[in-house]
Scaffold this motif. Structure first.
Motif: not given
Length: 117
Positions: A28, A30-33, A52-53, A73, A99-101
């Motif tokens: 995904r 958009r959730f990655y730097n 960054t994202s 994106s 991943s930012t998550q």
């Protein structure tokens, strides 16, 4: 599982330009730097630029004012415009995604950039 394909490397004369691209799939985006690293022969891998994202960019001092990182994106790509290239920019350039998550990190296979007359 993320997959990353880099393109745009090659041989260029000092002062020339190249544009690297990294196409991401399986994540995904958009959730990655995203970042570009490089590794010169006999040296450690070093961070060149990050985005960054949210689209904030930062650069190593050695490339500030010459390199520009960007992301799309819609196309799931991260690119880096490299201008005023110097012989010391020579190396294998790697695309990186974090991943930012979950902080899971992925690497591309690397692409050669050679700056030489």
């Amino acid at each position: 599982q993320g997959q990353f394909v880099e393109s745009g490397g090659g041989l260029v004369q000092p002062g020339g330009s190249l544009r690297l691209s990294c196409a991401a799939s399986g994540i995904r985006f958009r959730f990655y730097n995203m970042a570009w690293y490089r590794q010169a022969p006999g040296k450690q891998r070093e961070l060149v630029a990050t985005i960054t994202s949210g689209g904030s960019a930062s650069y190593a001092d050695s490339v500030k004012g010459r390199f520009t990182i960007s992301r799309d994106s819609a196309e799931n790509t991260v690119s880096m415009q490299m201008n005023s290239l110097k012989p010391e920019d020579t190396g294998v350039y790697y695309c990186n995604a974090i991943s930012t998550q979950t902080a899971v990190s992925y690497w591309g296979q690397g692409i050669q950039v050679t700056v030489s007359s």
